[in-house]
Scaffold this motif. Structure first.
Motif, PDB file in Angstrom:
ATOM      1  N   THR A  36     -47.216 -40.374  59.825  1.00 29.05           N
ATOM      2  CA  THR A  36     -47.858 -40.227  58.512  1.00 29.05           C
ATOM      3  C   THR A  36     -48.756 -41.432  58.224  1.00 29.05           C
ATOM      4  O   THR A  36     -49.887 -41.272  57.763  1.00 29.05           O
ATOM      5  CB  THR A  36     -46.783 -40.098  57.411  1.00 29.05           C
ATOM      6  OG1 THR A  36     -45.898 -39.053  57.797  1.00 29.05           O
ATOM      7  CG2 THR A  36     -47.396 -39.770  56.066  1.00 29.05           C
ATOM      8  N   VAL A  37     -48.228 -42.632  58.527  1.00 29.06           N
ATOM      9  CA  VAL A  37     -49.042 -43.839  58.319  1.00 29.06           C
ATOM     10  C   VAL A  37     -50.326 -43.734  59.144  1.00 29.06           C
ATOM     11  O   VAL A  37     -51.431 -44.010  58.659  1.00 29.06           O
ATOM     12  CB  VAL A  37     -48.238 -45.115  58.698  1.00 29.06           C
ATOM     13  CG1 VAL A  37     -49.145 -46.338  58.727  1.00 29.06           C
ATOM     14  CG2 VAL A  37     -47.089 -45.333  57.726  1.00 29.06           C
ATOM     15  N   SER A  38     -50.181 -43.265  60.383  1.00 30.30           N
ATOM     16  CA  SER A  38     -51.333 -43.180  61.278  1.00 30.30           C
ATOM     17  C   SER A  38     -52.350 -42.152  60.756  1.00 30.30           C
ATOM     18  O   SER A  38     -53.555 -42.424  60.679  1.00 30.30           O
ATOM     19  CB  SER A  38     -50.830 -42.809  62.676  1.00 30.30           C
ATOM     20  OG  SER A  38     -51.891 -42.577  63.534  1.00 30.30           O
ATOM     21  N   SER A  39     -51.863 -40.959  60.378  1.00 30.18           N
ATOM     22  CA  SER A  39     -52.787 -39.914  59.919  1.00 30.18           C
ATOM     23  C   SER A  39     -53.501 -40.325  58.636  1.00 30.18           C
ATOM     24  O   SER A  39     -54.710 -40.138  58.504  1.00 30.18           O
ATOM     25  CB  SER A  39     -52.030 -38.593  59.685  1.00 30.18           C
ATOM     26  OG  SER A  39     -51.686 -38.028  60.928  1.00 30.18           O
ATOM     27  N   LEU A  40     -52.742 -40.878  57.690  1.00 29.11           N
ATOM     28  CA  LEU A  40     -53.382 -41.261  56.423  1.00 29.11           C
ATOM     29  C   LEU A  40     -54.330 -42.450  56.622  1.00 29.11           C
ATOM     30  O   LEU A  40     -55.365 -42.542  55.964  1.00 29.11           O
ATOM     31  CB  LEU A  40     -52.331 -41.561  55.346  1.00 29.11           C
ATOM     32  CG  LEU A  40     -51.457 -40.356  54.961  1.00 29.11           C
ATOM     33  CD1 LEU A  40     -50.602 -40.671  53.740  1.00 29.11           C
ATOM     34  CD2 LEU A  40     -52.293 -39.111  54.667  1.00 29.11           C
ATOM     35  N   SER A  41     -53.999 -43.344  57.558  1.00 27.55           N
ATOM     36  CA  SER A  41     -54.924 -44.450  57.866  1.00 27.55           C
ATOM     37  C   SER A  41     -56.254 -43.883  58.349  1.00 27.55           C
ATOM     38  O   SER A  41     -57.325 -44.351  57.950  1.00 27.55           O
ATOM     39  CB  SER A  41     -54.350 -45.352  58.955  1.00 27.55           C
ATOM     40  OG  SER A  41     -53.153 -45.934  58.511  1.00 27.55           O
ATOM     41  N   LEU A  42     -56.172 -42.853  59.201  1.00 28.31           N
ATOM     42  CA  LEU A  42     -57.407 -42.242  59.702  1.00 28.31           C
ATOM     43  C   LEU A  42     -58.180 -41.567  58.577  1.00 28.31           C
ATOM     44  O   LEU A  42     -59.412 -41.570  58.562  1.00 28.31           O
ATOM     45  CB  LEU A  42     -57.073 -41.236  60.816  1.00 28.31           C
ATOM     46  CG  LEU A  42     -56.816 -41.922  62.146  1.00 28.31           C
ATOM     47  CD1 LEU A  42     -55.992 -41.057  63.079  1.00 28.31           C
ATOM     48  CD2 LEU A  42     -58.142 -42.281  62.800  1.00 28.31           C
ATOM     49  N   GLY A  43     -57.433 -40.979  57.622  1.00 27.41           N
ATOM     50  CA  GLY A  43     -58.096 -40.372  56.463  1.00 27.41           C
ATOM     51  C   GLY A  43     -58.834 -41.416  55.639  1.00 27.41           C
ATOM     52  O   GLY A  43     -59.984 -41.225  55.245  1.00 27.41           O
ATOM     53  N   ALA A 123     -53.825 -32.843  57.898  1.00 30.28           N
ATOM     54  CA  ALA A 123     -55.109 -32.388  57.354  1.00 30.28           C
ATOM     55  C   ALA A 123     -56.028 -33.570  57.057  1.00 30.28           C
ATOM     56  O   ALA A 123     -57.242 -33.474  57.172  1.00 30.28           O
ATOM     57  CB  ALA A 123     -54.876 -31.587  56.081  1.00 30.28           C
ATOM     58  N   LEU A 124     -55.412 -34.705  56.674  1.00 26.53           N
ATOM     59  CA  LEU A 124     -56.217 -35.862  56.273  1.00 26.53           C
ATOM     60  C   LEU A 124     -56.571 -36.749  57.462  1.00 26.53           C
ATOM     61  O   LEU A 124     -57.277 -37.755  57.321  1.00 26.53           O
ATOM     62  CB  LEU A 124     -55.460 -36.668  55.206  1.00 26.53           C
ATOM     63  CG  LEU A 124     -55.031 -35.830  53.997  1.00 26.53           C
ATOM     64  CD1 LEU A 124     -54.310 -36.693  52.972  1.00 26.53           C
ATOM     65  CD2 LEU A 124     -56.223 -35.153  53.346  1.00 26.53           C
ATOM     66  N   LEU A 309     -50.113 -49.221  49.277  1.00 21.63           N
ATOM     67  CA  LEU A 309     -50.959 -50.320  48.800  1.00 21.63           C
ATOM     68  C   LEU A 309     -52.378 -50.176  49.344  1.00 21.63           C
ATOM     69  O   LEU A 309     -53.367 -50.312  48.614  1.00 21.63           O
ATOM     70  CB  LEU A 309     -50.342 -51.645  49.248  1.00 21.63           C
ATOM     71  CG  LEU A 309     -51.169 -52.877  48.995  1.00 21.63           C
ATOM     72  CD1 LEU A 309     -51.244 -53.156  47.519  1.00 21.63           C
ATOM     73  CD2 LEU A 309     -50.587 -54.071  49.712  1.00 21.63           C
ATOM     74  N   LEU A 310     -52.467 -49.866  50.638  1.00 18.94           N
ATOM     75  CA  LEU A 310     -53.793 -49.768  51.248  1.00 18.94           C
ATOM     76  C   LEU A 310     -54.543 -48.521  50.763  1.00 18.94           C
ATOM     77  O   LEU A 310     -55.776 -48.517  50.695  1.00 18.94           O
ATOM     78  CB  LEU A 310     -53.674 -49.817  52.774  1.00 18.94           C
ATOM     79  CG  LEU A 310     -53.297 -51.219  53.270  1.00 18.94           C
ATOM     80  CD1 LEU A 310     -52.763 -51.202  54.683  1.00 18.94           C
ATOM     81  CD2 LEU A 310     -54.490 -52.170  53.174  1.00 18.94           C
ATOM     82  N   ILE A 311     -53.790 -47.467  50.393  1.00 16.06           N
ATOM     83  CA  ILE A 311     -54.444 -46.298  49.781  1.00 16.06           C
ATOM     84  C   ILE A 311     -55.054 -46.723  48.442  1.00 16.06           C
ATOM     85  O   ILE A 311     -56.187 -46.373  48.109  1.00 16.06           O
ATOM     86  CB  ILE A 311     -53.449 -45.136  49.587  1.00 16.06           C
ATOM     87  CG1 ILE A 311     -53.052 -44.544  50.946  1.00 16.06           C
ATOM     88  CG2 ILE A 311     -54.064 -44.040  48.707  1.00 16.06           C
ATOM     89  CD1 ILE A 311     -51.988 -43.463  50.867  1.00 16.06           C
TER      90      ILE A 311
END
Ligand SMILES: [Zn+2]
Ligand SMILES: [Zn+2]
Length: 409
Positions: A36-43, A123-124, A309-311
Motif C-alpha cells: 500500500t505504501v508503495s502504490s500510494l507513493s507512486l500515486g 488504482a492509484l 504525513l507524506l500524503i
C-alpha cells in the motif's frame, strides 16, 4: 481553481479504509502495508510530476485545436460532452492497448501492473512517465474540435471511473461485466495467468474489447495471480518508474543494432531477435512467489503513518504549487519524492533500516525548516509532522524495526 485531485483523495482514502475493514471482517487479507505504501507513493509522485507536465501536453493539444481543428464544438451542448467522453474512452482503449503491446509504451504503463496485490490502492499506482506518449493518442479529439476544457474533464471522468473496479470484494455483475469495465473484468486485466495476458483494456466501456477481440471473462475455477511476469521485486517508487526503461535500454545495448533496435522498441514486451533466447524466461505462475517479507506490526503502522504525513505534504504541494516559483516547486516536489523513496527502503527492511529511517526524518524536518515554504504551512501540517516525529523516535528507540526471523524450514 484548485486541483480536483484534492477533493478526490479523501474519498479514495475512506473507500480504502472501508475495503480494508470489510476484508478484516471476512478474514480475507486484502492489503499488505508495504504494498500500500508503495502504490500510494507512486500515486503521489505521478501527481507531483503532472503539475510540471500537464501544461506542456495540454499546450500541445490546444495548439492543434487552435490551428488545425476542422470546426469548434460548442461547450453548452450535452451531446458534445457525452460524445467526447465516448470518443475519449475509445482512444483510451487504444492508448492502453499500445501500452501493453508496444515495449516503449509498456515501460511507462507497466508501473500500474507491478503490484502483486489487487485492491483500491492499486488504482492509484500510476506511472509518472505517461505524459511522454499519452497526448499523441488524444490529438484526434483536437482535430475534431473538442475544446481543451472538455478534454480535461472527460479525461478526469474516465480516470476516476476506473478507481472502483480495483477490488476483489465485488464479484461478477452479470450483463454489466459485458458492457462496462467492472471489478471482474479488470481483475483479468491485472492477472498474469495465460488467459489474462493482453485482455480487457477498456476504461469505462468493455465493449471496445469485445468488438476488437481482446475480451476475456473471469474464470471461476482459476484463481488470478496478480502482477507482471518480469517482477519488480522492490517497493521503491523511483525504481518502479525507471525499471521498464532500464530493461529496455539493456535490451537495446545487447542487440546487434539496425532494425532489431526499432523492433525492440515497437514490438510487444519480451520480444527478442530470433537468434537470442529470452533474457529471463517466465517460470510459470505455479512457481510465482510474491515479493516482500511481512512487516512487523509496529513497522507497518509506522510506515502507514509516515505515508499519511507524506500524503498531507503532497496535497499541500498540489494546493500551493500554482503560487510557487518553478525552482521552489521543483525542490519541494523532489523532497517529497525522495522521502517516499527512502520510506520504501524501510519497508524493504534493509541493513540498518531503522537508523536510516531516523536520519530520513531529521533530514525531512531540517528541509522543512530551511525551506521558504514553512510560512505557508497549516496547523494540521505541523501537527502531523510532530506526531510522526514522535513515532519515529519512539519506534527507533525500541528497535522495533528488526526484521522478522524467518520460520525454520
Ligand atoms: Zn494496463
Ligand atoms: Zn488497473
Amino acid at each position: 481553481m484548485l486541483n480536483p485531485i484534492l477533493y478526490a483523495v479523501p474519498v479514495f482514502l475512506l473507500l480504502m479504509a472501508l475495503e480494508y475493514a470489510v476484508g478484516r471482517l471476512r478474514a480475507q487479507p486484502i492489503y499488505r502495508a508495504a504494498d500500500t505504501v508503495s502504490s500510494l507513493s507512486l500515486g503521489i509522485i505521478s501527481q507531483l510530476v503532472a503539475v510540471f507536465t500537464k501544461l506542456a501536453s495540454l499546450g500541445l493539444y490546444t495548439l492543434v485545436f487552435d490551428h488545425a481543428a476542422v470546426w469548434r464544438l460548442p461547450m453548452d451542448s450535452v451531446w458534445v460532452w457525452l460524445g467526447s467522453l465516448l470518443a475519449y474512452d475509445f482512444l483510451y482503449y487504444w492508448y492502453h492497448r499500445f501500452g501493453h503491446e508496444m515495449s516503449l509504451l509498456w515501460a511507462a504503463h507497466g508501473v500500474h501492473h507491478s503490484s502483486e496485490e489487487y485492491n483500491l490502492s492499486t488504482a492509484l499506482r500510476q506511472t509518472s512517465t505517461g505524459f511522454l506518449f499519452a497526448w499523441i493518442f488524444y490529438l484526434p479529439l483536437a482535430l475534431a474540435g473538442v475544446p481543451p476544457l472538455v478534454l480535461v474533464v472527460v479525461g478526469l471522468i474516465d480516470l476516476l471511473y476506473q478507481f472502483w473496479v480495483h477490488t476483489r470484494l465485488i464479484g461478477k455483475l452479470g450483463w454489466f461485466d459485458r458492457v462496462f469495465v467492472s471489478p471482474s473484468n479488470h481483475r483479468v486485466h491485472h492477472g498474469q495467468n495465460d488467459y489474462c495476458i493482453d485482455r480487457n483494456y477498456g476504461g469505462i466501456l468493455i465493449l471496445w474489447d469485445r468488438w476488437f477481440g481482446s475480451f476475456a471473462e473471469e474464470r471461476d475455477g482459476e484463481a488470478i495471480v496478480y502482477g507482471i511476469r518480469q517482477p519488480l521485486r522492490s517497493w521503491n517508487p523511483l525504481r518502479a518508474n525507471s525499471q521498464g526503461y532500464v530493461s529496455l535500454w539493456q535490451a537495446l545495448r545487447r542487440s546487434r543494432g539496425g532494425m532489431d533496435r526499432w523492433r525492440l522498441l515497437f514490438k510487444p514486451p519480451g520480444w527478442q531477435p530470433a537468434d537470442k533466447l529470452p533474457v529471463r524466461a517466465f517460470a510459470g505462475i505455479e512457481r510465482f512467489e510474491r515479493f516482500g517479507l511481512p512487516l512487523p506490526p509496529a513497522l507497518a503502522w509506522h510506515g502507514l503513518l509516515q505515508l499519511a504525513l507524506l500524503i498531507a505534504f503532497g496535497l499541500h504541494f498540489l494546493a500551493v504549487a500554482p503560487t510557487l516559483d518553478l525552482a521552489i516547486a521543483l525542490g519541494y516536489a523532489l523532497a517529497i519524492a525522495l522521502q517516499l523513496a527512502a520510506l520504501s527502503r524501510l519497508c524493504e527492511q534493509g541493513l540498518a533500516a531503522h537508523r536510516f529511517e531516523a536520519g530520513r526524518w531529521f533530514a525531512g524536518l531540517l528541509l522543512l525548516l530551511a525551506s521558504p515554504l514553512h510560512g505557508k504551512a497549516s496547523l494540521l501540517w505541523w501537527l502531523l509532522a510532530g506526531l510522526s516525529g514522535c513515532w519515529a523516535l519512539h519506534l527507533a528507540s525500541r528497535a522495533a524495526f528488526r526484521p522478522p526471523v524467518p520460520p525454520a524450514a
